[in-house]
Design an enzyme around this catalytic site. Sequence first.
Site, PDB file in Angstrom:
ATOM      1  N   CYS A   1       3.350   7.935   1.613  1.00 37.59           N
ATOM      2  CA  CYS A   1       3.784   7.204   2.306  1.00 37.59           C
ATOM      3  C   CYS A   1       4.155   6.092   1.627  1.00 37.59           C
ATOM      4  O   CYS A   1       3.139   5.567   1.102  1.00 37.59           O
ATOM      5  CB  CYS A   1       2.734   7.092   3.597  1.00 37.59           C
ATOM      6  SG  CYS A   1       3.439   5.800   4.559  1.00 37.59           S
TER       7      CYS A   1
ATOM      8  N   CYS B   1      -1.552   4.843  10.017  1.00 31.33           N
ATOM      9  CA  CYS B   1      -0.309   4.338  10.252  1.00 31.33           C
ATOM     10  C   CYS B   1      -0.659   2.863  10.900  1.00 31.33           C
ATOM     11  O   CYS B   1      -1.410   2.703  11.784  1.00 31.33           O
ATOM     12  CB  CYS B   1       0.751   4.956  11.206  1.00 31.33           C
ATOM     13  SG  CYS B   1       1.216   6.264  10.798  1.00 31.33           S
TER      14      CYS B   1
ATOM     15  N   CYS C   1       1.695  -3.255  15.253  1.00 28.90           N
ATOM     16  CA  CYS C   1       1.785  -3.058  13.803  1.00 28.90           C
ATOM     17  C   CYS C   1       1.125  -4.163  13.028  1.00 28.90           C
ATOM     18  O   CYS C   1       1.076  -5.376  13.201  1.00 28.90           O
ATOM     19  CB  CYS C   1       3.057  -2.953  13.184  1.00 28.90           C
ATOM     20  SG  CYS C   1       3.238  -2.469  11.627  1.00 28.90           S
TER      21      CYS C   1
ATOM     22  N   CYS D   1       6.620  -7.583   6.946  1.00 29.95           N
ATOM     23  CA  CYS D   1       7.502  -7.170   7.528  1.00 29.95           C
ATOM     24  C   CYS D   1       8.167  -8.215   8.329  1.00 29.95           C
ATOM     25  O   CYS D   1       7.322  -8.799   9.185  1.00 29.95           O
ATOM     26  CB  CYS D   1       7.262  -5.828   8.404  1.00 29.95           C
ATOM     27  SG  CYS D   1       8.835  -5.225   9.074  1.00 29.95           S
TER      28      CYS D   1
ATOM     29  N   CYS E   1       6.533  -6.243  15.248  1.00 27.72           N
ATOM     30  CA  CYS E   1       6.086  -5.127  16.031  1.00 27.72           C
ATOM     31  C   CYS E   1       4.646  -5.469  16.489  1.00 27.72           C
ATOM     32  O   CYS E   1       3.632  -5.952  15.731  1.00 27.72           O
ATOM     33  CB  CYS E   1       6.431  -3.721  15.800  1.00 27.72           C
ATOM     34  SG  CYS E   1       7.979  -3.128  15.332  1.00 27.72           S
TER      35      CYS E   1
ATOM     36  N   GLU F   1       0.901  -1.322  -0.072  1.00 24.86           N
ATOM     37  CA  GLU F   1      -0.039   0.108  -0.046  1.00 24.86           C
ATOM     38  C   GLU F   1       0.876   1.471   0.026  1.00 24.86           C
ATOM     39  O   GLU F   1       2.028   1.297   0.503  1.00 24.86           O
ATOM     40  CB  GLU F   1      -0.819   0.009   1.264  1.00 24.86           C
ATOM     41  CG  GLU F   1      -2.100  -0.953   1.003  1.00 24.86           C
ATOM     42  CD  GLU F   1      -3.076  -1.092   2.114  1.00 24.86           C
ATOM     43  OE1 GLU F   1      -4.141  -1.598   1.869  1.00 24.86           O
ATOM     44  OE2 GLU F   1      -2.866  -0.275   3.186  1.00 24.86           O
TER      45      GLU F   1
HETATM   46  N1  SAH Z   1       9.231  -0.330   9.626  1.00 27.04           N
HETATM   47  C1  SAH Z   1       9.238   1.124   9.918  1.00 27.04           C
HETATM   48  C2  SAH Z   1       8.601   2.213   8.947  1.00 27.04           C
HETATM   49  C3  SAH Z   1       7.513   1.545   8.554  1.00 27.04           C
HETATM   50  S1  SAH Z   1       6.230   1.692  10.058  1.00 27.04           S
HETATM   51  C4  SAH Z   1       9.547   1.609  11.050  1.00 27.04           C
HETATM   52  O1  SAH Z   1       8.852   0.813  12.003  1.00 27.04           O
HETATM   53  O2  SAH Z   1       9.766   2.690  11.334  1.00 27.04           O
HETATM   54  C5  SAH Z   1       5.954   3.441  10.180  1.00 27.04           C
HETATM   55  C6  SAH Z   1       5.606   3.898  11.405  1.00 27.04           C
HETATM   56  O3  SAH Z   1       4.039   3.553  11.851  1.00 27.04           O
HETATM   57  C7  SAH Z   1       6.289   3.264  12.738  1.00 27.04           C
HETATM   58  O4  SAH Z   1       6.765   4.588  13.563  1.00 27.04           O
HETATM   59  C8  SAH Z   1       5.648   2.420  13.247  1.00 27.04           C
HETATM   60  O5  SAH Z   1       5.722   2.223  14.594  1.00 27.04           O
HETATM   61  C9  SAH Z   1       4.101   3.250  13.149  1.00 27.04           C
HETATM   62  N2  SAH Z   1       3.083   2.101  13.509  1.00 27.04           N
HETATM   63  C10 SAH Z   1       2.871   0.953  13.117  1.00 27.04           C
HETATM   64  N3  SAH Z   1       1.816   0.320  13.524  1.00 27.04           N
HETATM   65  C11 SAH Z   1       1.152   1.113  14.157  1.00 27.04           C
HETATM   66  C12 SAH Z   1      -0.320   1.570  14.363  1.00 27.04           C
HETATM   67  N4  SAH Z   1      -1.008   0.275  14.687  1.00 27.04           N
HETATM   68  N5  SAH Z   1      -0.617   2.548  14.986  1.00 27.04           N
HETATM   69  C13 SAH Z   1       0.127   3.516  14.960  1.00 27.04           C
HETATM   70  N6  SAH Z   1       1.421   3.770  14.405  1.00 27.04           N
HETATM   71  C14 SAH Z   1       1.936   2.636  14.040  1.00 27.04           C
HETATM   72 FE1  SF4 Z   2       7.707  -3.661  10.431  1.00 33.81          FE
HETATM   73 FE2  SF4 Z   2       5.483  -2.589  11.191  1.00 33.81          FE
HETATM   74 FE3  SF4 Z   2       7.603  -2.768  13.120  1.00 33.81          FE
HETATM   75 FE4  SF4 Z   2       7.635  -0.979  11.146  1.00 33.81          FE
HETATM   76  S1  SF4 Z   2       6.402  -1.110  12.906  1.00 33.81           S
HETATM   77  S2  SF4 Z   2       9.334  -2.571  11.649  1.00 33.81           S
HETATM   78  S3  SF4 Z   2       6.522  -2.145   9.519  1.00 33.81           S
HETATM   79  S4  SF4 Z   2       6.467  -4.516  11.994  1.00 33.81           S
END
Ligand code: SAH
Ligand code: SF4
Length: 386
Positions: free
Chosen positions: A105, A343, A119, A112, A116, A92
Amino acid sequence: MTPVNLLDLDREALADWFESIGEKRFRATQLFRWIHQRGECDFAQMSDLARGLRERLSGVAEVGRLPVVSEHVSADGTVKWLFDVGAGNAVETVFIPEDDRGTLCISSQAGCAVGCRFCSTGHQGFSRNLSTGEIVFQLWHAERVLRARLGTPAGQRVVTNVVMMGMGEPLQNYSALVPALRIMLDDHGQGLSRRRLTVSTSGVVPMIDRLARDCPVALAVSLHAPDDALRDHLVPLNRKYPIAELLGACARYLPAAPRDFVTIEYCMIDGVNDTDAHARALAELLRPRIACKVNLIPFNPFPASGLKRSTSERVAAFASALQQAGLVTTVRRTRGDDIDAACGQLAGEVVDRTRAAQRLAAAREQPIALPSTRRQRAGDQEFTWR
Ligand code: SAH
Ligand code: SF4
């Protein structure tokens, strides 16, 4: 013979390729401008290239385009595209218009591997790295479509800022990322400024150092916790590169960076990382070590996470505690809510190839007892971080 995807090549690589087929290197600049500045993909239209060359190119090269699965436009003007990258995978891309800028974005991977907890992409597991061409295509397509739609005059851009904050960990796809960044920065290419091109990372320490040498752009670091115990659980990569190492890499990055601060991203999860004590610990951690601005991101819930967004009062109190402790703090406004473009919600229709979602769900259901100080409340369901 498979045609060369011209979106895979930065200008240097394109010049090498021209040389390898017996053409002049400077043709690369001409072709680059047609593709990246004018959004042209039909060689026949490239009027300042000799007819013979245009005909030759159409046999051996192409602008590799991804099929568009869907496009959604939010009431607030946010646009979300879902692109098919084959084998049941999709990525996306989200465009966020604001008064003074247009931010795109971009995704760097299908899925990934970092996983996390908060996420949705992390819950899907890892499918594969995107190629340089697939990363660049997201910008090429968005700029081209939006410019035509909005009637933007030649020489002006719709997308003024790019953030590598879509699906995937960009620094775990480094070899495809760097040429993509170079194409975005090239004055004959997309022509973005280094300050307006941001790589966001969960903290791949050695690659932060390499990025400083190879292609320094604005850096955002996803911290989400003020101590290793909590960050280990939210961002599993912390077990490999703990906070002290990560902040060390940020400090080393800054002299090369186009901005004099690193953005610290902090996802606000109800009862997990959002108390005043967390805010104080965060300020004590960051202030002596690194010039930074903190960006608070209210958690965007998705069902499999079992987590809740901090209340807006809590987010405001947390922000003010950080500000009082001397940290410049902003709160990210959620955009594109009605089309799931916020996000961490960017994986809605992607196939889960690794069963990561089930593994994470199983982990949540089988808490391992820890001292009560490490027990956290997540919404109305108590669970213990592993
Ligand atoms: N992998 C990279 C970039 C993609 S995620 C990273 O982790 O930085 C981009 C941002 O979105 C990151 O700061 C991540 O922590 C945040 N993010 C991921 N899942 C989210 C969620 N469910 N709610 C709010 N922010 C989120
Ligand atoms: Fe991967 Fe999501 Fe963690 Fe970014 S926030 S490193 S996209 S799992």
